[in-house]
Design a protein around this motif. Structure first.
Motif, PDB file in Angstrom:
ATOM      1  N   ALA A  59       0.815  -1.219   0.000  1.00 21.10           N
ATOM      2  CA  ALA A  59       0.000   0.000   0.000  1.00 21.10           C
ATOM      3  C   ALA A  59       0.845   1.264   0.000  1.00 21.10           C
ATOM      4  O   ALA A  59       0.455   2.281  -0.578  1.00 21.10           O
ATOM      5  N   THR A  60       2.020   1.221   0.623  1.00 17.30           N
ATOM      6  CA  THR A  60       2.855   2.421   0.695  1.00 17.30           C
ATOM      7  C   THR A  60       3.788   2.563  -0.504  1.00 17.30           C
ATOM      8  O   THR A  60       4.121   3.689  -0.896  1.00 17.30           O
ATOM      9  N   GLN A  61       4.205   1.464  -1.102  1.00 15.92           N
ATOM     10  CA  GLN A  61       5.217   1.528  -2.147  1.00 15.92           C
ATOM     11  C   GLN A  61       4.677   1.398  -3.566  1.00 15.92           C
ATOM     12  O   GLN A  61       5.186   2.045  -4.489  1.00 15.92           O
ATOM     13  N   LEU A  62       3.664   0.574  -3.769  1.00 14.83           N
ATOM     14  CA  LEU A  62       3.190   0.323  -5.127  1.00 14.83           C
ATOM     15  C   LEU A  62       2.643   1.565  -5.824  1.00 14.83           C
ATOM     16  O   LEU A  62       2.992   1.816  -6.990  1.00 14.83           O
ATOM     17  N   PRO A  63       1.778   2.384  -5.199  1.00  8.17           N
ATOM     18  CA  PRO A  63       1.243   3.557  -5.917  1.00  8.17           C
ATOM     19  C   PRO A  63       2.326   4.508  -6.414  1.00  8.17           C
ATOM     20  O   PRO A  63       2.292   4.938  -7.574  1.00  8.17           O
ATOM     21  N   TYR A  64       3.285   4.833  -5.550  1.00  4.01           N
ATOM     22  CA  TYR A  64       4.326   5.780  -5.941  1.00  4.01           C
ATOM     23  C   TYR A  64       5.195   5.219  -7.060  1.00  4.01           C
ATOM     24  O   TYR A  64       5.502   5.914  -8.044  1.00  4.01           O
ATOM     25  N   ASN A  65       5.594   3.964  -6.947  1.00  2.00           N
ATOM     26  CA  ASN A  65       6.449   3.379  -7.976  1.00  2.00           C
ATOM     27  C   ASN A  65       5.702   3.162  -9.280  1.00  2.00           C
ATOM     28  O   ASN A  65       6.308   3.209 -10.360  1.00  2.00           O
ATOM     29  N   ALA A  66       4.397   2.954  -9.207  1.00  2.00           N
ATOM     30  CA  ALA A  66       3.596   2.880 -10.423  1.00  2.00           C
ATOM     31  C   ALA A  66       3.568   4.231 -11.134  1.00  2.00           C
ATOM     32  O   ALA A  66       3.635   4.306 -12.374  1.00  2.00           O
ATOM     33  N   LEU A  67       3.500   5.311 -10.368  1.00  2.00           N
ATOM     34  CA  LEU A  67       3.534   6.654 -10.958  1.00  2.00           C
ATOM     35  C   LEU A  67       4.901   6.955 -11.571  1.00  2.00           C
ATOM     36  O   LEU A  67       4.994   7.616 -12.608  1.00  2.00           O
ATOM     37  N   VAL A  68       5.967   6.486 -10.926  1.00  2.00           N
ATOM     38  CA  VAL A  68       7.315   6.658 -11.483  1.00  2.00           C
ATOM     39  C   VAL A  68       7.424   5.955 -12.830  1.00  2.00           C
ATOM     40  O   VAL A  68       7.976   6.494 -13.802  1.00  2.00           O
ATOM     41  N   LEU A  69       6.883   4.746 -12.912  1.00  2.00           N
ATOM     42  CA  LEU A  69       6.899   4.002 -14.173  1.00  2.00           C
ATOM     43  C   LEU A  69       6.043   4.693 -15.226  1.00  2.00           C
ATOM     44  O   LEU A  69       6.440   4.795 -16.398  1.00  2.00           O
ATOM     45  N   ALA A  70       4.876   5.201 -14.817  1.00  2.00           N
ATOM     46  CA  ALA A  70       3.994   5.897 -15.766  1.00  2.00           C
ATOM     47  C   ALA A  70       4.675   7.145 -16.324  1.00  2.00           C
ATOM     48  O   ALA A  70       4.570   7.444 -17.519  1.00  2.00           O
ATOM     49  N   LEU A  71       5.398   7.881 -15.469  1.00  2.00           N
ATOM     50  CA  LEU A  71       6.090   9.083 -15.928  1.00  2.00           C
ATOM     51  C   LEU A  71       7.226   8.737 -16.881  1.00  2.00           C
ATOM     52  O   LEU A  71       7.485   9.477 -17.845  1.00  2.00           O
ATOM     53  N   ALA A  72       7.896   7.619 -16.638  1.00  5.93           N
ATOM     54  CA  ALA A  72       8.964   7.195 -17.541  1.00  5.93           C
ATOM     55  C   ALA A  72       8.409   6.839 -18.919  1.00  5.93           C
ATOM     56  O   ALA A  72       9.053   7.094 -19.950  1.00  5.93           O
ATOM     57  N   LEU A  73       7.205   6.287 -18.951  1.00  5.48           N
ATOM     58  CA  LEU A  73       6.582   5.905 -20.218  1.00  5.48           C
ATOM     59  C   LEU A  73       5.965   7.094 -20.946  1.00  5.48           C
ATOM     60  O   LEU A  73       5.877   7.102 -22.169  1.00  5.48           O
ATOM     61  N   ASN A  74       5.536   8.105 -20.191  1.00  9.54           N
ATOM     62  CA  ASN A  74       4.867   9.262 -20.797  1.00  9.54           C
ATOM     63  C   ASN A  74       5.316  10.539 -20.096  1.00  9.54           C
ATOM     64  O   ASN A  74       4.796  10.896 -19.044  1.00  9.54           O
ATOM     65  N   LYS A  75       6.279  11.240 -20.677  1.00  8.07           N
ATOM     66  CA  LYS A  75       6.836  12.443 -20.072  1.00  8.07           C
ATOM     67  C   LYS A  75       5.861  13.608 -20.056  1.00  8.07           C
ATOM     68  O   LYS A  75       6.043  14.571 -19.316  1.00  8.07           O
ATOM     69  N   GLU A  76       4.822  13.534 -20.853  1.00  8.08           N
ATOM     70  CA  GLU A  76       3.837  14.611 -20.869  1.00  8.08           C
ATOM     71  C   GLU A  76       3.085  14.716 -19.547  1.00  8.08           C
ATOM     72  O   GLU A  76       2.495  15.753 -19.235  1.00  8.08           O
ATOM     73  N   LEU A  77       3.094  13.656 -18.762  1.00  8.36           N
ATOM     74  CA  LEU A  77       2.419  13.683 -17.465  1.00  8.36           C
ATOM     75  C   LEU A  77       3.076  14.677 -16.507  1.00  8.36           C
ATOM     76  O   LEU A  77       2.442  15.117 -15.543  1.00  8.36           O
ATOM     77  N   ALA A  78       4.330  15.020 -16.769  1.00  4.27           N
ATOM     78  CA  ALA A  78       5.045  15.947 -15.882  1.00  4.27           C
ATOM     79  C   ALA A  78       4.398  17.326 -15.846  1.00  4.27           C
ATOM     80  O   ALA A  78       4.570  18.073 -14.885  1.00  4.27           O
ATOM     81  N   SER A  79       3.653  17.682 -16.892  1.00  2.00           N
ATOM     82  CA  SER A  79       2.984  18.987 -16.936  1.00  2.00           C
ATOM     83  C   SER A  79       1.541  18.919 -16.463  1.00  2.00           C
ATOM     84  O   SER A  79       0.856  19.942 -16.438  1.00  2.00           O
TER      85      SER A  79
END
Length: 338
Positions: free
Chosen positions: A240-260
């Motif tokens: 519960a503490t680690q999966l959400p954040y690391n999933a977001l890190v992976l999503a940002l690596a796949l789609n840099k447009e999410l940074a904005s």
């Protein structure tokens, strides 16, 4: 200028953007520094107490005791970086490239060390509970190589975190983050880290605990239900503490447009804090779940001159292999699943 002079909908968009910017500014300047500071203080106190208990009271007699100490050391090393993270959130990154690499790499070392250590504890309990005929030989052999196992565990965690130490750097003395060249390297690194350092160990834990729970269901003992709750609590808290954040890190690596994307940035900040707070949760689990740990804690307070009367008449948490061989399967899983 009157409102009619603006294009239709301009005022609404500007107001929403200003509101979002204010929310992000509040998160960076107030929420993150307070969260990091509180977590740092509580985590350092709790994990130091854990080490004192296992070093001076448990005497680190078993492999599981060594694993608990590893978890505490990894958390302490990570917590020592929190003052820098708090300062960066409130102001900017003013500490150069070298410290940037250390700060960024330490979280990954903590993450992989914790995940791999929990996996080792799970495998240890799996053998001890479900493979009773092989458990005696296993207990003898694991004591001979426990220091080697700990060294391998740390080495593997450092190897998995190596990209953060290599690619992290400060940008314009304002921010500290990884910069991969070519950009595709980030996708490769994050995907590999998530697969080897999280998904595969998680799958192994789920499989092992499935067999453990099945064994406990068929076993008799007053601690059966309590043992199952302990197992579920440990796995759920870490995921519960680690999966959400690391999933977001992976999503940002796949789609840099999410940074904005403001919603993505806000969610990432909150999930990052939740992931980092895990560094102070293990001592809480030890205290509220482990009767034996609480006994040692009250004894320590008494030695320090703090008299707090506590009556602990039962010992539901056993961490020594000698104890685990003399109790039922349900008590065994209670032994080291904290």
């Amino acid at each position: 200028m009157e409102d009619a002079d603006y294009p239709q909908g301009f005022n609404k968009i500007t107001h929403e953007q200003d509101t979002s910017d204010d929310a992000l500014s509040w998160l960076h300047t107030l929420f993150l520094p307070i969260a990091f500071s509180v977590t740092c203080v509580l985590g350092l106190i709790g994990n130091v107490l854990v080490i004192l208990v296992f070093v001076f009271y448990e005497k680190i007699k078993t492999l599981t005791d060594s694993f608990f100490v590893i978890l505490a050391i990894a958390d302490i090393l990570f917590l020592l970086t929190f003052p820098f993270l708090a300062y960066e959130s409130a102001h900017a990154w003013d500490f150069g490239d070298a410290l940037c690499k250390v700060i960024r790499g330490t979280y990954r070392v903590n993450f992989f060390t914790s995940m791999l250590t929990l996996t080792c504890i799970t495998f240890d309990r799996f053998i001890s509970i479900t493979k009773v005929t092989k458990a005696a030989k296993y207990h003898v052999s694991k004591h001979k190589c426990r220091y080697g196992m700990c060294a391998v565990l740390w080495s593997l965690a450092l190897l998995l975190a190596l990209p953060q130490f290599i690619y992290s750097k400060s940008h314009h003395q304002e921010q500290c983050f990884e910069e991969y060249n070519p950009p595709i390297m980030e996708i490769v690194v994050v995907s590999l880290q998530m697969t080897v350092g999280f998904l595969l160990p998680l799958a192994s834990m789920i499989i092992c605990y499935s067999f453990i729970l099945q064994t406990l269901v068929n076993a008799r003992g007053v601690q059966k239900k309590k043992s199952m709750k302990i197992i579920v609590a440990i796995v759920v808290v870490f995921i519960a503490t680690q999966l959400p954040y690391n999933a977001l890190v992976l999503a940002l690596a796949l789609n840099k447009e999410l940074a904005s994307n403001t919603v993505f940035k806000t969610t990432s900040i909150v999930m990052e804090v939740i992931a980092y707070v895990h560094a102070c949760l293990n001592p809480v689990l030890y205290f509220f779940v482990g009767t034996k740990f609480r006994k040692h804690f009250w004894r320590m307070l008494k030695v320090l001159g703090v008299n707090w009367r506590q009556d602990e008449t039962t010992d539901h948490l056993r961490t020594t292999d000698g104890d685990s061989r003399n109790v039922s399967a349900s008590t065994n899983i209670c032994a080291t699943s904290v």
